[in-house]
Design a protein around this motif. Sequence first.
Motif, short mmCIF file in Angstrom:
data_model
loop_
_atom_site.label_atom_id
_atom_site.label_comp_id
_atom_site.label_asym_id
_atom_site.label_seq_id
_atom_site.Cartn_x
_atom_site.Cartn_y
_atom_site.Cartn_z
N UNK A 319 45.88 -104.18 68.54
CA UNK A 319 46.16 -105.51 68.01
C UNK A 319 46.07 -106.54 69.13
N UNK A 320 44.87 -107.12 69.28
CA UNK A 320 44.65 -108.16 70.29
C UNK A 320 44.41 -109.52 69.63
N UNK A 321 44.69 -109.60 68.35
CA UNK A 321 44.55 -110.80 67.54
C UNK A 321 44.87 -110.42 66.11
N UNK A 322 44.73 -111.35 65.19
CA UNK A 322 45.02 -111.04 63.79
C UNK A 322 44.05 -109.96 63.28
N UNK A 323 44.60 -108.93 62.63
CA UNK A 323 43.78 -107.84 62.10
C UNK A 323 44.04 -107.69 60.60
N UNK A 324 42.96 -107.42 59.87
CA UNK A 324 43.05 -107.10 58.46
C UNK A 324 42.73 -105.62 58.29
N UNK A 325 43.68 -104.89 57.78
CA UNK A 325 43.48 -103.46 57.50
C UNK A 325 43.42 -103.31 55.99
N UNK A 326 42.26 -102.94 55.47
CA UNK A 326 42.04 -102.91 54.03
C UNK A 326 42.06 -101.48 53.51
N UNK A 327 42.81 -101.30 52.43
CA UNK A 327 42.97 -100.00 51.80
C UNK A 327 42.48 -100.09 50.36
N UNK A 328 41.51 -99.26 50.01
CA UNK A 328 41.04 -99.17 48.63
C UNK A 328 41.86 -98.13 47.89
N UNK A 329 42.47 -98.53 46.79
CA UNK A 329 43.21 -97.60 45.95
C UNK A 329 42.44 -97.42 44.64
N UNK A 330 42.06 -96.18 44.39
CA UNK A 330 41.25 -95.88 43.21
C UNK A 330 42.06 -96.04 41.93
N UNK A 331 41.37 -96.10 40.81
CA UNK A 331 42.04 -96.19 39.53
C UNK A 331 42.82 -94.93 39.19
#
Length: 615
Positions: A319-331
């Motif tokens: 984390x050296x700046x703003x981070x977006x961690x994206x998680x895909x959740x299936x149906x």
Amino acid sequence: MNSQKIENLLNLALDASSEERRKSLGLDAGYDEADERWEVIVKHNGDLSRLNSAVISVEELIAGYAIVTLPKNLIESFVELEEVEYVEMPKRLYFSVQQGKEISCILPVTTRPPYLSGRGTIVAVIDSGIDYARMDFRNRDGSSRILSLWDQTLTPAEGSGQAPPEGFYVGVEFTQAQLDEALAAGETERFRMIPSIDTTGHGTAVAAIAAGNGMDSGGRYAGVAPESDLLVVKLGNPKKESFPRTTEMMRALTYVVRKAVELERPIAINISFGNTYGSHDGSSLLERFMDNVTEIGRSVICVGSGNEGAAGGHTAGTLDGTKRVELAIAGYERSVSVQLWKEYADSYSISLISPDGESQLIDTDRTGTIRLNMGQTQLLIYVGEPSPYSVNQEIFFEFIPRQTYIDSGVWTFLLKPVKIVTGRYFFYLPSSVVLNEGTRFFAPTPEVTFTIPSTAGKVVTIGAYNSLYDSYADFSGRGYHLENRMEEVLAGGNVKPDIVAPGVEIVISNGQGGTQTVTGTSFAVPFVTGSAALMMEWGIVKGNDLFLYGEKVRAYLRKGARPLRGESVYPNARVGDYDIIVSSQQGASKIKVFRWLSPNIFHCKSTTESLSLFL
């Protein structure tokens, strides 16, 4: 409840309601809702056996560990006892399922001097059980090679004389004499006398690779240590259609090492399962327990690295700046949990954004349980503190449905630095075995995807490779990335995996005159387990090196293995120090000459290369 003597996950589970526990993936592991009793792992000093009663059950393990079962309303007073140092809940274990002896250069040491076969050693298989009637696990006279079989799933029949092993309260132990009597009785009577069945075939396949004698296939598919004796534990499933728990494995390990010490025999122990919960740094009670077990008797523990390498269940970064961690959740996902592990000294804000754009700021300055509702999903969040054994902090997210399913789509963890020291963060999902296809991180990190307990420091950690292409298997769990883990991990000799072995399309006998093909790190492990038994036969049984066990076996395995093609930098996150297996290519340019070197290295030498192996 928020006791610092209790791990974060158990604190959250104790705070959760019965409905929340039922809807979650793992918050009910160890809990018997009908009796309102918990089974927990306890690190302690002094004697806890004085607590044994009709209310509290204490099973002493080894090295100051115990499994305690007690009512929920007594946990708070129990953890305040001076003898109790730390308490964790069990975790569920998942088998790691997805042309071995020749490619492993095992044949030369079995067909010519020193003629190794595993005789005088014990191979312990802790798994889904074993088809004990198969000829692969019997002597030529039809008697059993299994010294004892403990089936943790069975309940002793009243008046049958059946009982658990001494010191334990679950399952039934069958001796070699009882197995022989059942085998002589015929098929119908046999399973009435010993009703232990390997319903999945997983443990039978593992045992066949490690120690099968090949009698089911006319000698064609013999295992690595075909004359070793066997100890078998079928792990218990506390609930129907459930998975074994870490407490069952800890019982099993205690049992097999005690048996080996009693018999004064060296033992190689095979573990082909694991889970993803934990900081993956060797600090949990389970990992520390495993390290303690390796120091008892003359033992070696071989553990698979798991099949999470390509599953998308892990992501990490700095984390050296703003981070977006994206998680895909299936149906149609009923529950998902997310672990975030970070350096406790690091401070940053976390916002969770749902698929419909709703954002919630998580108060990470307040430890304990947080409850949020976002759409049709309820969030149970636990902000933890470092334990006495680790500097890491865990923030745990349990996604459970408000009705039937949690909201599918992309969930985003927005991380913003406040005060950063190292900035490292590690996200983990549960094992891919229990998730729907499509539930994964958008930008996964394949490194540090070992399943626990292969992360324990003193076990031999085994990954899988494809012997046909001489390439690393993409599904195989990977180790520490040099850029993502602190230098102390590497300096301490904890590069993982230790070695890799064949784990893709392994052909074995099916016990009925045919064959079956198996893939996964589950089936790479027994190649090494059997090899460890051969090493201990040469060293301990034959008197060439009476100290060839434990860390010494691990060191020789690592030193003797050769590189895979395409792997030019060592150590690395895929294969550790080196790989295990030597090429089996035939032809005039690859004629092999084998020679035994004292005390520890076996060379496979050809006209084009000289490569040291693990013996």
